[in-house]
Scaffold this motif. Structure first.
Motif, PDB file in Angstrom:
ATOM      1  N   ILE A  85       0.867  -1.174   0.000  1.00 16.11           N
ATOM      2  CA  ILE A  85       0.000   0.000   0.000  1.00 16.11           C
ATOM      3  C   ILE A  85       0.904   1.224   0.000  1.00 16.11           C
ATOM      4  CG2 ILE A  85      -1.743   1.324   1.256  1.00 16.11           C
ATOM      5  CD1 ILE A  85      -2.736  -1.289   2.458  1.00 16.11           C
ATOM      6  N   GLY A  86       0.814   2.035  -1.043  1.00 15.59           N
ATOM      7  CA  GLY A  86       1.689   3.185  -1.188  1.00 15.59           C
ATOM      8  C   GLY A  86       1.121   4.444  -0.571  1.00 15.59           C
ATOM      9  N   VAL A  87       1.963   5.466  -0.499  1.00 14.48           N
ATOM     10  CA  VAL A  87       1.570   6.708   0.158  1.00 14.48           C
ATOM     11  C   VAL A  87       0.452   7.416  -0.594  1.00 14.48           C
ATOM     12  CG1 VAL A  87       3.319   8.115  -1.010  1.00 14.48           C
ATOM     13  CG2 VAL A  87       2.483   8.784   1.271  1.00 14.48           C
ATOM     14  N   ASP A  88       0.399   7.284  -1.913  1.00 17.90           N
ATOM     15  CA  ASP A  88      -0.663   7.943  -2.674  1.00 17.90           C
ATOM     16  C   ASP A  88      -2.034   7.412  -2.277  1.00 17.90           C
ATOM     17  OD1 ASP A  88       1.133   9.505  -4.005  1.00 17.90           O
ATOM     18  OD2 ASP A  88       1.212   8.243  -5.800  1.00 17.90           O
ATOM     19  N   GLU A  89      -2.101   6.127  -1.961  1.00 16.85           N
ATOM     20  CA  GLU A  89      -3.367   5.542  -1.522  1.00 16.85           C
ATOM     21  C   GLU A  89      -3.801   6.137  -0.187  1.00 16.85           C
ATOM     22  OE1 GLU A  89      -6.654   2.804  -1.737  1.00 16.85           O
ATOM     23  OE2 GLU A  89      -5.262   3.614  -3.220  1.00 16.85           O
ATOM     24  N   VAL A  90      -2.861   6.295   0.736  1.00 17.13           N
ATOM     25  CA  VAL A  90      -3.187   6.839   2.056  1.00 17.13           C
ATOM     26  C   VAL A  90      -3.505   8.330   1.966  1.00 17.13           C
ATOM     27  CG1 VAL A  90      -2.328   7.182   4.410  1.00 17.13           C
ATOM     28  CG2 VAL A  90      -1.773   5.088   3.177  1.00 17.13           C
ATOM     29  N   ARG A  91      -2.919   9.016   0.999  1.00 14.16           N
ATOM     30  CA  ARG A  91      -3.193  10.452   0.855  1.00 14.16           C
ATOM     31  C   ARG A  91      -4.643  10.743   0.492  1.00 14.16           C
ATOM     32  NH1 ARG A  91       2.479  11.809  -2.243  1.00 14.16           N
ATOM     33  NH2 ARG A  91       3.707  12.270  -0.363  1.00 14.16           N
ATOM     34  N   ARG A  92      -5.374   9.726   0.069  1.00 13.30           N
ATOM     35  CA  ARG A  92      -6.804   9.916  -0.183  1.00 13.30           C
ATOM     36  C   ARG A  92      -7.536  10.291   1.099  1.00 13.30           C
ATOM     37  NH1 ARG A  92      -8.534   4.511  -1.656  1.00 13.30           N
ATOM     38  NH2 ARG A  92     -10.561   5.431  -2.101  1.00 13.30           N
ATOM     39  N   LEU A  93      -6.916   9.995   2.241  1.00 15.42           N
ATOM     40  CA  LEU A  93      -7.506  10.360   3.528  1.00 15.42           C
ATOM     41  C   LEU A  93      -7.710  11.866   3.659  1.00 15.42           C
ATOM     42  CD1 LEU A  93      -5.642   8.111   6.135  1.00 15.42           C
ATOM     43  CD2 LEU A  93      -8.119   8.304   5.868  1.00 15.42           C
ATOM     44  N   ARG A  94      -6.782  12.620   3.087  1.00 18.83           N
ATOM     45  CA  ARG A  94      -6.833  14.071   3.253  1.00 18.83           C
ATOM     46  C   ARG A  94      -8.155  14.636   2.735  1.00 18.83           C
ATOM     47  NH1 ARG A  94      -1.876  16.861   0.626  1.00 18.83           N
ATOM     48  NH2 ARG A  94      -0.891  15.410   2.097  1.00 18.83           N
ATOM     49  N   ALA A  95      -8.534  14.227   1.545  1.00 22.94           N
ATOM     50  CA  ALA A  95      -9.785  14.705   0.979  1.00 22.94           C
ATOM     51  C   ALA A  95     -10.986  14.104   1.707  1.00 22.94           C
ATOM     52  CB  ALA A  95      -9.849  14.360  -0.511  1.00 22.94           C
ATOM     53  N   PHE A  96     -10.879  12.823   2.042  1.00 22.29           N
ATOM     54  CA  PHE A  96     -11.997  12.137   2.689  1.00 22.29           C
ATOM     55  C   PHE A  96     -12.305  12.750   4.047  1.00 22.29           C
ATOM     56  CE2 PHE A  96     -13.462   8.663   5.533  1.00 22.29           C
ATOM     57  CZ  PHE A  96     -14.654   8.349   4.890  1.00 22.29           C
ATOM     58  N   LEU A  97     -11.263  13.031   4.828  1.00 22.90           N
ATOM     59  CA  LEU A  97     -11.468  13.579   6.162  1.00 22.90           C
ATOM     60  C   LEU A  97     -11.669  15.090   6.139  1.00 22.90           C
ATOM     61  CD1 LEU A  97      -8.768  11.552   8.139  1.00 22.90           C
ATOM     62  CD2 LEU A  97     -11.209  11.057   7.913  1.00 22.90           C
ATOM     63  N   GLY A  98     -11.291  15.718   5.038  1.00 24.65           N
ATOM     64  CA  GLY A  98     -11.345  17.173   4.984  1.00 24.65           C
ATOM     65  C   GLY A  98     -12.686  17.740   4.616  1.00 24.65           C
ATOM     66  N   HIS A  99     -13.481  16.990   3.846  1.00 23.72           N
ATOM     67  CA  HIS A  99     -14.775  17.545   3.440  1.00 23.72           C
ATOM     68  C   HIS A  99     -15.858  17.166   4.444  1.00 23.72           C
ATOM     69  CE1 HIS A  99     -16.430  13.663   2.294  1.00 23.72           C
ATOM     70  NE2 HIS A  99     -15.374  13.429   1.529  1.00 23.72           N
ATOM     71  N   SER A 100     -16.996  17.856   4.352  1.00 20.91           N
ATOM     72  CA  SER A 100     -18.113  17.539   5.235  1.00 20.91           C
ATOM     73  C   SER A 100     -18.640  16.158   4.875  1.00 20.91           C
ATOM     74  CB  SER A 100     -19.233  18.578   5.068  1.00 20.91           C
ATOM     75  OG  SER A 100     -18.762  19.863   5.413  1.00 20.91           O
ATOM     76  N   ALA A 101     -19.112  15.439   5.867  1.00 20.45           N
ATOM     77  CA  ALA A 101     -19.613  14.094   5.633  1.00 20.45           C
ATOM     78  C   ALA A 101     -20.752  14.102   4.633  1.00 20.45           C
ATOM     79  CB  ALA A 101     -20.084  13.471   6.949  1.00 20.45           C
ATOM     80  N   GLY A 102     -20.702  13.144   3.707  1.00 18.64           N
ATOM     81  CA  GLY A 102     -21.750  13.038   2.696  1.00 18.64           C
ATOM     82  C   GLY A 102     -23.095  12.700   3.286  1.00 18.64           C
ATOM     83  N   GLU A 103     -23.105  12.004   4.384  1.00 21.99           N
ATOM     84  CA  GLU A 103     -24.313  11.699   5.133  1.00 21.99           C
ATOM     85  C   GLU A 103     -23.977  11.937   6.596  1.00 21.99           C
ATOM     86  OE1 GLU A 103     -25.826   7.834   4.217  1.00 21.99           O
ATOM     87  OE2 GLU A 103     -25.746   8.139   2.058  1.00 21.99           O
ATOM     88  N   SER A 104     -24.973  12.304   7.382  1.00 22.71           N
ATOM     89  CA  SER A 104     -24.714  12.602   8.784  1.00 22.71           C
ATOM     90  C   SER A 104     -24.194  11.366   9.502  1.00 22.71           C
ATOM     91  CB  SER A 104     -26.006  13.092   9.452  1.00 22.71           C
ATOM     92  OG  SER A 104     -26.996  12.080   9.390  1.00 22.71           O
TER      93      SER A 104
END
Length: 374
Positions: free
Chosen positions: A119-138
């Protein structure tokens, strides 16, 4: 929509998914692991849910299935441990379509048409966007890392940053069969949940449920042997009963029965059948069956228990004694370590098989029954 239809819609498939069977995210029932389920439920009810859990246990015992069950429960905000297949959350998770779920795993390399080794760093960097935006559902966000022991160093460092400062209502579920490969810094920031091999009853129920769910047929006698050889792993049981795994096991037993003699022509022919470019999984199964057999012979030699049937009991009597028990244990450790190293470093695997058999041949010659080589 059926689970099978959702699977067809999913754009990505787990790299280690067992061919012909549902992925863990599509399985609607967990068998066994009552203590682990109760521990997670108690944390949830207490309102003091730890933000990161490390699910540790042997290969194929249901860690990922358990992780997805936990994820569905959090995403559905339900007090029920089992989310039904017709629930919207179940369908979205099965199709990897829930906006509050992120799966981190080895990535597909289009150029080579293979999954990456780590598992490379680019895969883990997806966390930044996932955790950074408001949740798609509450509600909660859930991150599943499958498998955490496949993180390379840069990826592990990137994940560590997220674990150190997690956003509110974020749950990390890390899955691992090799806890020792994980950095201590990651382990120290997770709550470890240990799961073991399934007991006989749960193992059989899980295997039969999987066969029925995915329309696979299994001979009753072959299934019984597969369950006995699986060491509590439903994945291994299914792999054995739906492939040529039973035939591989019987070939290994036949070679053990001939020790300390080895049929060179037969052995080299077997090695050739295991050494092709597309035979990695088959070779891994062969070596695992060999190592598992050695382990059971050692246990039987030490305790009189653990052998899978009369044939293995006879092999233990033929090959193992109190005088050479320690050397059998040493051989088991050496072959296991060499297998792990060969697969990790992509070494010559045909030599790995031959070296293992020659090591066992030398060991068998030390048994008092033979005295000197036959």
């Amino acid at each position: 929509m059926s689970v099978a239809a959702e699977r067809a819609r999913a754009s990505l498939v787990e790299p280690d998914r067992l061919d012909g069977f549902s992925s863990p995210r599509e399985v609607d029932r967990v068998f066994g692991h009552g203590e682990a389920i109760a521990e997670f439920a108690a944390a949830l009810v207490s309102g003091r849910m730890h933000h990161a859990w490390l699910l540790v246990g042997p290969e194929g015992v249901g860690k990922a299935t358990l992780a997805y069950a936990f994820a569905r429960r959090m995403l559905a905000q339900s007090g029920e441990s089992d989310i039904p297949v017709d629930h919207p959350v179940f369908r979205k998770v099965a199709g990897l379509a829930h906006p509050n779920l992120l799966l981190i795993r080895r990535s597909w390399i289009e150029k080579t048409k293979r999954y990456s080794q780590w598992i490379g760093v680019d895969e883990v960097r997806r966390l930044r966007a996932f955790l950074g935006h408001s949740a798609g559902e509450s509600g909660w966000r859930v991150v599943i890392v499958d498998r955490a022991d496949e993180l390379n160093q840069n990826a592990a460092n990137a994940l560590l940053k997220a674990l150190e400062e997690p956003p509110p209502q974020t749950l990390f579920l890390l899955i691992s069969s090799a806890e020792g490969r994980l950095p201590v810094t990651i382990r120290s920031r997770t709550r470890t949940l240990r799961v073991s091999g399934l007991g006989e009853e749960d193992l059989e129920r899980a295997a039969r449920a999987a066969l029925e769910r995915d329309g696979q047929k299994a001979d009753a006698k072959a299934l019984k042997l597969a369950l006995a050889l699986s060491q509590g792993s439903v994945r291994r049981a299914l792999e054995l009963v739906t492939s040529d795994g039973i035939a591989l096991y019987e070939d290994i037993v036949a070679t053990f029965s001939g020790l300390p003699d080895l049929d060179g022509a037969r052995l080299h022919k077997q090695v050739e059948r295991l050494s092709g470019a597309g035979d990695t999984e088959r070779l891994e199964l062969y070596l695992s069956l060999m190592i598992g057999l050695i382990e059971r012979l050692i246990r039987h030699g030490a305790t009189g228990e653990g052998a899978a049937g009369e044939t293995e009991r006879e092999l233990a009597k033929q090959l193992v004694s109190k005088d050479n028990l320690a050397r059998w244990a040493e051989a088991w450790e050496t072959i296991s370590a060499e297998k792990a190293e060969a697969f990790a470093l992509n070494l010559d695997r045909s030599l790995l098989v031959l070296d293992a058999w020659f090591r066992l041949q030398r060991l068998a010659r030390e048994h008092p029954v033979y005295g000197t080589p036959r």
